[in-house]
Structure formats: C-alpha cells, structure tokens
Motif scaffolding. Structure first.
Motif, PDB file in Angstrom:
ATOM      1  N   THR A 282      16.698  10.355  62.996  1.00  0.00           N
ATOM      2  CA  THR A 282      16.272   9.002  62.622  1.00  0.00           C
ATOM      3  C   THR A 282      16.929   7.926  63.477  1.00  0.00           C
ATOM      4  O   THR A 282      16.707   6.741  63.258  1.00  0.00           O
ATOM      5  CB  THR A 282      16.598   8.736  61.142  1.00  0.00           C
ATOM      6  OG1 THR A 282      18.012   8.902  60.924  1.00  0.00           O
ATOM      7  CG2 THR A 282      15.836   9.700  60.242  1.00  0.00           C
TER       8      THR A 282
ATOM      9  N   LEU B 138      30.051  11.020  60.724  1.00  0.00           N
ATOM     10  CA  LEU B 138      30.117  12.403  60.246  1.00  0.00           C
ATOM     11  C   LEU B 138      30.997  13.272  61.144  1.00  0.00           C
ATOM     12  O   LEU B 138      31.678  14.184  60.681  1.00  0.00           O
ATOM     13  CB  LEU B 138      28.701  13.003  60.183  1.00  0.00           C
ATOM     14  CG  LEU B 138      27.772  12.458  59.095  1.00  0.00           C
ATOM     15  CD1 LEU B 138      26.346  12.958  59.305  1.00  0.00           C
ATOM     16  CD2 LEU B 138      28.281  12.876  57.710  1.00  0.00           C
TER      17      LEU B 138
ATOM     18  N   GLU C 183      26.980  19.176  55.725  1.00  0.00           N
ATOM     19  CA  GLU C 183      27.253  18.100  56.677  1.00  0.00           C
ATOM     20  C   GLU C 183      26.355  18.211  57.901  1.00  0.00           C
ATOM     21  O   GLU C 183      25.911  17.200  58.454  1.00  0.00           O
ATOM     22  CB  GLU C 183      28.722  18.140  57.093  1.00  0.00           C
ATOM     23  CG  GLU C 183      29.701  17.859  55.968  1.00  0.00           C
ATOM     24  CD  GLU C 183      29.555  16.447  55.427  1.00  0.00           C
ATOM     25  OE1 GLU C 183      29.010  15.578  56.135  1.00  0.00           O
ATOM     26  OE2 GLU C 183      30.000  16.195  54.293  1.00  0.00           O
TER      27      GLU C 183
ATOM     28  N   SER D  52      20.118   7.218  63.583  1.00  0.00           N
ATOM     29  CA  SER D  52      21.280   6.613  62.921  1.00  0.00           C
ATOM     30  C   SER D  52      22.558   7.153  63.571  1.00  0.00           C
ATOM     31  O   SER D  52      23.291   7.984  63.010  1.00  0.00           O
ATOM     32  CB  SER D  52      21.269   6.936  61.426  1.00  0.00           C
ATOM     33  OG  SER D  52      20.075   6.492  60.816  1.00  0.00           O
ATOM     34  N   TYR D  53      22.816   6.651  64.806  1.00  0.00           N
ATOM     35  CA  TYR D  53      23.915   7.213  65.577  1.00  0.00           C
ATOM     36  C   TYR D  53      25.282   6.828  65.008  1.00  0.00           C
ATOM     37  O   TYR D  53      26.248   7.582  65.138  1.00  0.00           O
ATOM     38  CB  TYR D  53      23.799   6.777  67.035  1.00  0.00           C
ATOM     39  CG  TYR D  53      22.513   7.257  67.666  1.00  0.00           C
ATOM     40  CD1 TYR D  53      22.214   8.608  67.751  1.00  0.00           C
ATOM     41  CD2 TYR D  53      21.580   6.341  68.159  1.00  0.00           C
ATOM     42  CE1 TYR D  53      21.028   9.050  68.315  1.00  0.00           C
ATOM     43  CE2 TYR D  53      20.394   6.775  68.734  1.00  0.00           C
ATOM     44  CZ  TYR D  53      20.122   8.122  68.811  1.00  0.00           C
ATOM     45  OH  TYR D  53      18.946   8.548  69.360  1.00  0.00           O
ATOM     46  N   ASP D  54      25.359   5.679  64.401  1.00  0.00           N
ATOM     47  CA  ASP D  54      26.631   5.294  63.789  1.00  0.00           C
ATOM     48  C   ASP D  54      26.976   6.224  62.626  1.00  0.00           C
ATOM     49  O   ASP D  54      28.130   6.629  62.446  1.00  0.00           O
ATOM     50  CB  ASP D  54      26.570   3.850  63.285  1.00  0.00           C
ATOM     51  CG  ASP D  54      26.510   2.853  64.433  1.00  0.00           C
ATOM     52  OD1 ASP D  54      26.907   3.236  65.559  1.00  0.00           O
ATOM     53  OD2 ASP D  54      26.064   1.713  64.206  1.00  0.00           O
ATOM     54  N   ARG D  55      25.954   6.544  61.858  1.00  0.00           N
ATOM     55  CA  ARG D  55      26.186   7.473  60.743  1.00  0.00           C
ATOM     56  C   ARG D  55      26.561   8.862  61.270  1.00  0.00           C
ATOM     57  O   ARG D  55      27.453   9.512  60.721  1.00  0.00           O
ATOM     58  CB  ARG D  55      24.912   7.552  59.897  1.00  0.00           C
ATOM     59  CG  ARG D  55      25.056   8.488  58.685  1.00  0.00           C
ATOM     60  CD  ARG D  55      23.729   8.649  57.969  1.00  0.00           C
ATOM     61  NE  ARG D  55      23.773   9.677  56.954  1.00  0.00           N
ATOM     62  CZ  ARG D  55      22.714  10.300  56.466  1.00  0.00           C
ATOM     63  NH1 ARG D  55      21.505   9.969  56.912  1.00  0.00           N
ATOM     64  NH2 ARG D  55      22.837  11.220  55.544  1.00  0.00           N
ATOM     65  N   ALA D  56      25.881   9.292  62.352  1.00  0.00           N
ATOM     66  CA  ALA D  56      26.208  10.599  62.937  1.00  0.00           C
ATOM     67  C   ALA D  56      27.631  10.614  63.475  1.00  0.00           C
ATOM     68  O   ALA D  56      28.368  11.596  63.313  1.00  0.00           O
ATOM     69  CB  ALA D  56      25.217  10.924  64.052  1.00  0.00           C
TER      70      ALA D  56
ATOM     71  N   GLN E 173      23.015  16.729  57.187  1.00  0.00           N
ATOM     72  CA  GLN E 173      23.075  15.267  57.252  1.00  0.00           C
ATOM     73  C   GLN E 173      23.109  14.777  58.695  1.00  0.00           C
ATOM     74  O   GLN E 173      22.504  13.758  59.039  1.00  0.00           O
ATOM     75  CB  GLN E 173      24.300  14.767  56.497  1.00  0.00           C
ATOM     76  CG  GLN E 173      24.296  15.087  55.006  1.00  0.00           C
ATOM     77  CD  GLN E 173      25.542  14.564  54.315  1.00  0.00           C
ATOM     78  OE1 GLN E 173      25.990  13.448  54.584  1.00  0.00           O
ATOM     79  NE2 GLN E 173      26.106  15.376  53.416  1.00  0.00           N
ATOM     80  N   LEU E 174      23.840  15.531  59.560  1.00  0.00           N
ATOM     81  CA  LEU E 174      23.925  15.148  60.969  1.00  0.00           C
ATOM     82  C   LEU E 174      22.556  15.244  61.643  1.00  0.00           C
ATOM     83  O   LEU E 174      22.163  14.352  62.412  1.00  0.00           O
ATOM     84  CB  LEU E 174      24.931  16.043  61.687  1.00  0.00           C
ATOM     85  CG  LEU E 174      25.087  15.822  63.190  1.00  0.00           C
ATOM     86  CD1 LEU E 174      25.667  14.438  63.475  1.00  0.00           C
ATOM     87  CD2 LEU E 174      25.957  16.907  63.812  1.00  0.00           C
TER      88      LEU E 174
ATOM     89  N   GLU F 210      19.654  14.955  60.252  1.00  0.00           N
ATOM     90  CA  GLU F 210      18.834  13.850  59.746  1.00  0.00           C
ATOM     91  C   GLU F 210      19.202  12.535  60.419  1.00  0.00           C
ATOM     92  O   GLU F 210      18.319  11.733  60.801  1.00  0.00           O
ATOM     93  CB  GLU F 210      18.996  13.740  58.235  1.00  0.00           C
ATOM     94  CG  GLU F 210      18.151  12.640  57.608  1.00  0.00           C
ATOM     95  CD  GLU F 210      18.417  12.492  56.114  1.00  0.00           C
ATOM     96  OE1 GLU F 210      17.843  11.554  55.521  1.00  0.00           O
ATOM     97  OE2 GLU F 210      19.203  13.276  55.558  1.00  0.00           O
ATOM     98  N   ALA F 211      20.522  12.308  60.576  1.00  0.00           N
ATOM     99  CA  ALA F 211      20.958  11.052  61.189  1.00  0.00           C
ATOM    100  C   ALA F 211      20.516  10.969  62.642  1.00  0.00           C
ATOM    101  O   ALA F 211      20.059   9.907  63.110  1.00  0.00           O
ATOM    102  CB  ALA F 211      22.481  10.945  61.083  1.00  0.00           C
TER     103      ALA F 211
END
Length: 461
Positions: free
Chosen positions: A381, A390, A371, A383-387, A374-375, A377-378
């Motif tokens: 890039t 998570l 996890e 991708s704060y919503d994805r972070a 993935q954080l 990477e988010a």
C-alpha cells in the motif's frame, strides 16, 4: 639308554578333572629306536615325534593368538584415536562452520537494518554487529585449524574456502563502514555501499560458508558411520584362533587321553572374554555412533539450515523496504521458510529438546509471521513509514519477535549439538581400554597354553 616314563593321575601336575585312560602311546625311546627308522636329519625325525608335534602345534597356536589378539588390539587403538580426532577436530569444525554461516548472515541482517531507521545504530546493535564479525573471523580460524588436524578428503577444499572468506571479510566490513559514514552524512550513496557489501556476502562469502557446512557435516557423518562398523575381519581372526585352540585341546585329548587341561582352559576363557569384550564394544559403538548419532544429527542439521534461512529472509524484508519493492513474492518464500523452521522445531522436540525452548520458538515464529503479514500489507500500500517502524530495531514492533526466534533457534542448536557430542562420547567410551585389555588377554592366553603343556612335555624328558 632312554627309559620310558609313565605318569599316573596322582603324580600329574595338571591332573585336575583328568582321567588317565591309558599311558602315553609313544615314548621318545620307542619313537627314536623302536618304531621309526633314524633319518639323516635329526630335525625331520624330531618333527615326527609326539613332542615335536606338540611343539609345532604350540608354535602355531602362539602365532595365531598373538597375531589375532594384537591385530585386534591395534585395530581398536586406531578406532579410539580416530574417534578422538572426530571429537576434538572434525565435530568442532562442523559446529564452527554453522557459527560462521550464522555470524555472517546475522552481521548482514544487522547492517541492512541500520538503513531503515533514522540516525546511527543503537549501541546494542553496534555491539551485536561487531560481535558477529568477530565470531565469523574466529570461526573461520577454528575451521582452518580443524581441517589441518582432520586430514580428511575434503580438508584441502575447506582450507581454500576459509581463505576466500578471510580475504572477503575485511572488504565486506570496509564497505559497511563506508555505508554507515555516508548514511550519517545523509548521502544516498550509503545504500549503494551497503548493497555492494551485501552482494559480496551473499554471492561469495555465504556460498563458501554453505559449502563448508555441507563438507564438514558430511565428514562427521562419514567418520561416524565408518568408525561404528563392526570389526568383522579382526573378530574373525580371533575367532579362528579360538577354534584352533579348541581343536588343539581335542588333539591333546586324543594323544594323552586326558580330557581337560587347566592351562588350555584358562587360555580359552581369556580368548572368550576378549571376544565378548570386543563384541560388546562394537555393538555399543554401532548403537551410539551410527543409530544414535544419525538420529540426533538430523534435527541439528535442520535447525542450523532453518536459522540461516530465517536470517536471509529477514534481510530480504529489509531490502524490500529499502528498494521500495512489493513483498508479495517474498511472502511465498517466507511461507516456505516458516514451514522449514516449523519442521526443524518438531524434529528437535521429537528427540527430546527442552519443551520450554520448543514452545517459545513456536510462539516467536507465530509472532514473526504476523509481523511479516503486516509488513507485506504496508509495502503493497506504499506505507513505507509503517514498514520502517515494523523493521526498526529500536521500535521493537517487528524485530523483537524475530530476535526472540533467532535466540530460541540458537539455543535449540546448542542443545542438539550437545546431544550429538554425547553420542560421540558414548562411542568413544565404548572403545576405551579395549585395546589394552585384548592385548593383555592374548598374551595371557599364550602364557597359559605353554604353562598347561609343560607337564606333558615333561613326560618325555
């Protein structure tokens, strides 16, 4: 006129295994009137007689036996009392110090996590945050109480640190409440309040808690090392008394030509039993309090440090999102924390930790590592919503593995602590009743030698 009395083996009261080779070489009549001149002082004359020498030897033996035995008994009593203090005050204080650090860090982690999700905290997180703050306050009070009872060299410093934490805790909680209110109102200043609260936590409260951890662990380790050392001085005193007892029996044999005396043999046996009992107790105390405790304490200390580092890392992940920072630098720190946690789990497994807890902790650590990747990477890039998803506790995507890991580490710590307390209990059990037994055997030895010499003194009456 004083008449010299001779005692035959058949009429002697302690003729067991005695062999009468010749009658006593001196009589009180011969010493006083035939062989030695009467001196001016009857006391100085008496001390040169055989009865006087016997009584002098008996007095010396009595003093040596009582001094050595009662000294060793008092030493064992003091050791037992000190071990009881370690068990009831010093060790619980060390455990409370860990709970204090973990509770403070957990409260900060939950408070920071509230800002990565929309809306207020869930009821579960509110209860967890409240419980963490209450646990921190309770642990601080227990540490202060333990420091007062322990009276160690670091007690005064520990009390000062606890008072500092107790003063900062309401301030920290108040700032977090302001942050929550502003968050619910949609004011950006809420993050500032939360950051200020976290700064107080990290720069003051956690620093103080970490020092308390080090001081209390050092106190317990030092006390266990000190109380598990063999009591060489006291044992040497009792051994010297035993040697004196053997020499006295040899001297009596030279005087009376009787090889054995039941009273002296019983006294010798009592002293040998006392020495053996204390020796075994010292060995068991050394094995449990030094070797065993150090072996069990190492994984406990490593697990506590690993858990706190994991909580700090989780909070850093949250702040990286709130500040829109790259998590690449923190990723290198994460690798170090992951290695620390892995080592702590391996050490716990080596000393016999539950295999299910060990396997579970490893699995949760692997999931958290995935996890975290993935954080990173988010965030890199943008991708704060994805972070945020998570890190959202309600989403369960990233928080579940960490929470499971934290729970597993907490259980491993509790299991390791029970192992350390078991060694303290074993060391304490090794000293129980020893003080009383040594005192009784020493007094019994004195009574036996006087009972054994009584028939010999009776030959001069």
């Amino acid at each position: 006129m004083v008449t010299q009395l001779e005692t035959s083996p058949e009429s002697s009261e302690d003729s067991w295994l005695d062999e009468l080779e010749s009658p006593p070489r001196r009589s009180l009549h011969g010493v006083l009137h035939g062989r030695r001149p009467v001196r001016a002082s009857s006391r100085s004359v008496f001390i040169h007689t055989t009865p006087g020498q016997i009584i002098a030897v008996m007095v010396v033996l009595t003093v040596m036996l009582l001094a050595a035995g009662l000294s060793l008994s008092q030493s064992m009593y003091n050791r037992n009392h000190a071990l009881d203090t370690v068990r009831e005050a010093t060790e619980p204080m060390s455990a409370s110090a860990h709970l204090l650090s973990a509770s403070l860090m957990r409260a900060d982690t939950i408070a920071a996590g509230a800002f990565v999700q929309p809306g207020p905290l869930s009821q579960e997180d509110v209860q967890a945050y409240t419980a963490s703050v209450e646990q921190a306050a309770s642990s601080a009070a227990e540490i202060y109480k333990g420091a007062v009872q322990a009276h160690s060299a670091s007690s005064e410093r520990i009390e000062e640190l606890v008072l500092d934490i107790q003063r900062d805790l309401p301030v920290y909680a108040g700032l977090n409440e302001r942050a929550k209110v502003n968050q619910r109102m949609g004011n950006p200043v809420g993050v500032a309040y939360m950051s200020e609260a976290s700064a107080i936590m990290r720069t003051r409260m956690l620093v103080a808690a970490s020092e308390i951890n080090e001081l209390t662990r050092a106190d317990v380790a030092e006390e266990m090392r000190r109380l598990s050392q063999p009591q060489w001085a006291s044992l040497a005193g009792l051994a010297a008394a035993l040697c004196a007892l053997v020499v006295a029996q040899w001297w009596l044999w030279r005087v009376f030509r009787r090889r054995l005396n039941r009273g002296f043999l019983a006294a010798t046996l009592a002293v040998v039993v006392a020495l053996a009992w204390v020796g075994v107790s010292n060995y068991q105390s050394w094995r449990s309090g030094s070797v065993g405790y150090e072996r069990a304490a190492q994984p406990w200390e490593e697990l506590t440090a690993a858990r706190i580092e994991a909580l700090e890392t989780r909070t850093d992940e949250t702040f990286a999102l709130l500040r829109r920072q790259s998590a690449t630098p923190s990723s290198r720190e994460f690798d170090e924390v992951s290695a620390t946690v892995t080592t702590a789990i391996e050490d716990a497994e080596r000393v016999g930790a539950s295999s299910s807890l060990v396997d579970g902790a490893r699995a949760h650590l692997g999931a958290w590592s995935s996890e975290h990747a993935q954080l990173v990477e988010a965030l890199d890039t943008g991708s704060y919503d994805r972070a945020a998803a998570l890190l959202d506790p309600r989403g369960g995507a990233g928080e579940a593995p960490f929470r499971a890991l934290d729970s597993a580490l907490s259980q491993l710590i509790s299991e390791s602590r029970e192992a350390t307390r078991a060694y303290i209990d074993d060391s304490l059990n090794a000293t129980r009743l020893v003080s009383l037994v040594v005192a009784v055997l020493s007094i019994l030895a004195v009574l036996c030698i006087w009972a054994g010499i009584r028939p010999r003194l009776g030959e001069y009456l």
